[in-house]
Motif scaffolding. Sequence first.
Motif, PDB file in Angstrom:
ATOM      1  N   ASN A   7     -12.119 -13.638  -8.797  1.00 33.62           N
ATOM      2  CA  ASN A   7     -12.454 -12.760  -9.905  1.00 33.62           C
ATOM      3  C   ASN A   7     -12.876 -13.553 -11.124  1.00 33.62           C
ATOM      4  OD1 ASN A   7     -11.983 -10.012  -8.970  1.00 33.62           O
ATOM      5  ND2 ASN A   7      -9.901 -10.716  -8.626  1.00 33.62           N
ATOM      6  N   ASN A   8     -13.663 -12.889 -11.985  1.00 32.64           N
ATOM      7  CA  ASN A   8     -14.059 -13.523 -13.234  1.00 32.64           C
ATOM      8  C   ASN A   8     -12.823 -13.730 -14.106  1.00 32.64           C
ATOM      9  OD1 ASN A   8     -13.588 -11.070 -14.781  1.00 32.64           O
ATOM     10  ND2 ASN A   8     -15.502 -10.289 -13.933  1.00 32.64           N
ATOM     11  N   SER A   9     -12.992 -14.415 -15.208  1.00 29.77           N
ATOM     12  CA  SER A   9     -11.826 -14.796 -16.009  1.00 29.77           C
ATOM     13  C   SER A   9     -11.075 -13.599 -16.572  1.00 29.77           C
ATOM     14  CB  SER A   9     -12.246 -15.747 -17.129  1.00 29.77           C
ATOM     15  OG  SER A   9     -13.149 -15.107 -18.000  1.00 29.77           O
ATOM     16  N   THR A  10     -11.744 -12.522 -16.926  1.00 29.98           N
ATOM     17  CA  THR A  10     -11.052 -11.360 -17.479  1.00 29.98           C
ATOM     18  C   THR A  10     -10.187 -10.700 -16.421  1.00 29.98           C
ATOM     19  OG1 THR A  10     -12.803 -10.994 -19.110  1.00 29.98           O
ATOM     20  CG2 THR A  10     -11.336  -9.147 -18.652  1.00 29.98           C
ATOM     21  N   TRP A  11     -10.753 -10.402 -15.253  1.00 30.56           N
ATOM     22  CA  TRP A  11      -9.982  -9.747 -14.196  1.00 30.56           C
ATOM     23  C   TRP A  11      -8.861 -10.646 -13.674  1.00 30.56           C
ATOM     24  CZ3 TRP A  11      -9.439  -4.905 -13.464  1.00 30.56           C
ATOM     25  CH2 TRP A  11     -10.490  -4.000 -13.647  1.00 30.56           C
ATOM     26  N   SER A  12      -9.067 -11.940 -13.640  1.00 35.11           N
ATOM     27  CA  SER A  12      -8.039 -12.825 -13.072  1.00 35.11           C
ATOM     28  C   SER A  12      -6.792 -12.915 -13.948  1.00 35.11           C
ATOM     29  CB  SER A  12      -8.606 -14.219 -12.822  1.00 35.11           C
ATOM     30  OG  SER A  12      -8.942 -14.844 -14.038  1.00 35.11           O
ATOM     31  N   LYS A  13      -6.911 -12.584 -15.240  1.00 32.85           N
ATOM     32  CA  LYS A  13      -5.772 -12.677 -16.146  1.00 32.85           C
ATOM     33  C   LYS A  13      -5.174 -11.319 -16.521  1.00 32.85           C
ATOM     34  CE  LYS A  13      -8.307 -15.311 -18.904  1.00 32.85           C
ATOM     35  NZ  LYS A  13      -8.754 -15.969 -20.110  1.00 32.85           N
ATOM     36  N   LEU A  14      -5.896 -10.265 -16.306  1.00 27.49           N
ATOM     37  CA  LEU A  14      -5.509  -8.937 -16.790  1.00 27.49           C
ATOM     38  C   LEU A  14      -4.300  -8.377 -16.045  1.00 27.49           C
ATOM     39  CD1 LEU A  14      -6.887  -7.063 -18.944  1.00 27.49           C
ATOM     40  CD2 LEU A  14      -7.836  -5.811 -17.006  1.00 27.49           C
ATOM     41  N   SER A  15      -3.262  -8.018 -16.787  1.00 28.31           N
ATOM     42  CA  SER A  15      -2.071  -7.410 -16.176  1.00 28.31           C
ATOM     43  C   SER A  15      -2.269  -5.898 -16.075  1.00 28.31           C
ATOM     44  CB  SER A  15      -0.833  -7.702 -17.025  1.00 28.31           C
ATOM     45  OG  SER A  15      -0.884  -6.972 -18.236  1.00 28.31           O
ATOM     46  N   VAL A  16      -1.393  -5.258 -15.332  1.00 31.70           N
ATOM     47  CA  VAL A  16      -1.427  -3.794 -15.225  1.00 31.70           C
ATOM     48  C   VAL A  16      -1.276  -3.182 -16.611  1.00 31.70           C
ATOM     49  CG1 VAL A  16      -0.176  -1.773 -14.343  1.00 31.70           C
ATOM     50  CG2 VAL A  16      -0.590  -3.734 -12.843  1.00 31.70           C
ATOM     51  N   GLN A  17      -0.333  -3.694 -17.381  1.00 35.12           N
ATOM     52  CA  GLN A  17      -0.088  -3.173 -18.724  1.00 35.12           C
ATOM     53  C   GLN A  17      -1.333  -3.293 -19.611  1.00 35.12           C
ATOM     54  OE1 GLN A  17       3.223  -5.075 -20.682  1.00 35.12           O
ATOM     55  NE2 GLN A  17       3.566  -3.307 -21.991  1.00 35.12           N
ATOM     56  N   GLN A  18      -2.033  -4.423 -19.517  1.00 35.65           N
ATOM     57  CA  GLN A  18      -3.247  -4.609 -20.311  1.00 35.65           C
ATOM     58  C   GLN A  18      -4.348  -3.655 -19.866  1.00 35.65           C
ATOM     59  OE1 GLN A  18      -3.331  -8.866 -19.479  1.00 35.65           O
ATOM     60  NE2 GLN A  18      -3.501  -9.254 -21.686  1.00 35.65           N
ATOM     61  N   GLN A  20      -3.982  -0.724 -18.469  1.00 36.75           N
ATOM     62  CA  GLN A  20      -3.612   0.610 -18.943  1.00 36.75           C
ATOM     63  C   GLN A  20      -3.875   0.748 -20.442  1.00 36.75           C
ATOM     64  OE1 GLN A  20       0.416   0.489 -17.415  1.00 36.75           O
ATOM     65  NE2 GLN A  20      -0.106   1.887 -15.734  1.00 36.75           N
ATOM     66  N   ALA A  21      -3.580  -0.285 -21.209  1.00 32.77           N
ATOM     67  CA  ALA A  21      -3.821  -0.244 -22.655  1.00 32.77           C
ATOM     68  C   ALA A  21      -5.313  -0.168 -22.968  1.00 32.77           C
ATOM     69  CB  ALA A  21      -3.192  -1.466 -23.330  1.00 32.77           C
ATOM     70  N   GLU A  30     -15.582   3.409 -33.270  1.00 30.87           N
ATOM     71  CA  GLU A  30     -16.818   2.717 -33.634  1.00 30.87           C
ATOM     72  C   GLU A  30     -16.830   1.378 -32.891  1.00 30.87           C
ATOM     73  OE1 GLU A  30     -19.270   3.799 -35.705  1.00 30.87           O
ATOM     74  OE2 GLU A  30     -18.197   5.706 -35.946  1.00 30.87           O
ATOM     75  N   LEU A  31     -17.998   0.782 -32.749  1.00 27.09           N
ATOM     76  CA  LEU A  31     -18.145  -0.463 -32.002  1.00 27.09           C
ATOM     77  C   LEU A  31     -17.186  -1.548 -32.488  1.00 27.09           C
ATOM     78  CD1 LEU A  31     -19.613  -2.268 -29.929  1.00 27.09           C
ATOM     79  CD2 LEU A  31     -21.248  -2.833 -31.750  1.00 27.09           C
ATOM     80  N   ILE A  32     -17.081  -1.736 -33.777  1.00 28.24           N
ATOM     81  CA  ILE A  32     -16.225  -2.799 -34.322  1.00 28.24           C
ATOM     82  C   ILE A  32     -14.758  -2.536 -33.977  1.00 28.24           C
ATOM     83  CG2 ILE A  32     -15.432  -3.952 -36.435  1.00 28.24           C
ATOM     84  CD1 ILE A  32     -18.338  -4.583 -35.645  1.00 28.24           C
ATOM     85  N   ASP A  33     -14.312  -1.301 -34.138  1.00 32.04           N
ATOM     86  CA  ASP A  33     -12.916  -0.966 -33.829  1.00 32.04           C
ATOM     87  C   ASP A  33     -12.639  -1.106 -32.336  1.00 32.04           C
ATOM     88  OD1 ASP A  33     -12.239  -0.422 -36.490  1.00 32.04           O
ATOM     89  OD2 ASP A  33     -12.977   1.647 -36.323  1.00 32.04           O
ATOM     90  N   MET A  34     -13.603  -0.707 -31.517  1.00 29.84           N
ATOM     91  CA  MET A  34     -13.469  -0.852 -30.063  1.00 29.84           C
ATOM     92  C   MET A  34     -13.389  -2.340 -29.707  1.00 29.84           C
ATOM     93  SD  MET A  34     -13.387   0.705 -27.058  1.00 29.84           S
ATOM     94  CE  MET A  34     -14.184   2.284 -27.097  1.00 29.84           C
ATOM     95  N   ALA A  35     -14.264  -3.139 -30.298  1.00 27.69           N
ATOM     96  CA  ALA A  35     -14.276  -4.582 -30.036  1.00 27.69           C
ATOM     97  C   ALA A  35     -12.951  -5.221 -30.444  1.00 27.69           C
ATOM     98  CB  ALA A  35     -15.439  -5.246 -30.776  1.00 27.69           C
ATOM     99  N   LYS A  36     -12.426  -4.850 -31.596  1.00 26.87           N
ATOM    100  CA  LYS A  36     -11.153  -5.402 -32.062  1.00 26.87           C
ATOM    101  C   LYS A  36     -10.017  -5.025 -31.111  1.00 26.87           C
ATOM    102  CE  LYS A  36     -12.228  -5.212 -37.008  1.00 26.87           C
ATOM    103  NZ  LYS A  36     -11.906  -4.515 -38.271  1.00 26.87           N
ATOM    104  N   SER A  37      -9.939  -3.742 -30.769  1.00 26.83           N
ATOM    105  CA  SER A  37      -8.833  -3.263 -29.932  1.00 26.83           C
ATOM    106  C   SER A  37      -8.861  -3.887 -28.542  1.00 26.83           C
ATOM    107  CB  SER A  37      -8.891  -1.734 -29.807  1.00 26.83           C
ATOM    108  OG  SER A  37      -8.723  -1.132 -31.056  1.00 26.83           O
TER     109      SER A  37
END
Length: 190
Positions: A7-18, A20-21, A30-37
Amino acid sequence: MLFGKKNNSTWSKLSVQQLQAVMEVPQEFELIDMAKSVTAIVDSKSLDDVEEMDLDDLLKRYAVIRKELNQEPFKPFKFYVKLDGKRYYICRMFDEFSTAQWVDFAHFTKNPENSIPLMHEIVATCLREVNWIGNPKKYDGTKHKEKADLVRKHMKAVDALGISGFFLLSYLSLSETLEQFLSKQKLTEI
């Protein structure tokens, strides 16, 4: 890694909790708020840390995260999983499920729209702790919440997707077939 897939780096590190969040982040942002979150969740940073990032760097990082999360992850199906120091056997066949597991599984899969928010609950029903020689112990429904919390916090999202996806599709297919069979059976009795 199986057959050279990873898997790429994002999928290889992503937990179930992350995962779901990330799925709970309002789409109306808005794009900026989405990017931050999303960046804060995926990179395990506080919103304050993310807000200190240069805007161009934030948007570039968010673009990478979006691109990687939009790629279909490789979901290996394992026989065992280790969560917080305990080993669990993954029940792969329907005949391995106890009645208690079926009851719990049916409860958490009632509504397919909740498959991501309840992923940790669904996966926990498929896991049975193993003894010191690796044999699965009996399913203990009283420890379900504890096990579900371990899945949520410690299991990689790709592992949980592999387990829950396999069983959810198989279960839905089985329940439809069973319903059709029972309907035909009832017709022949009338």
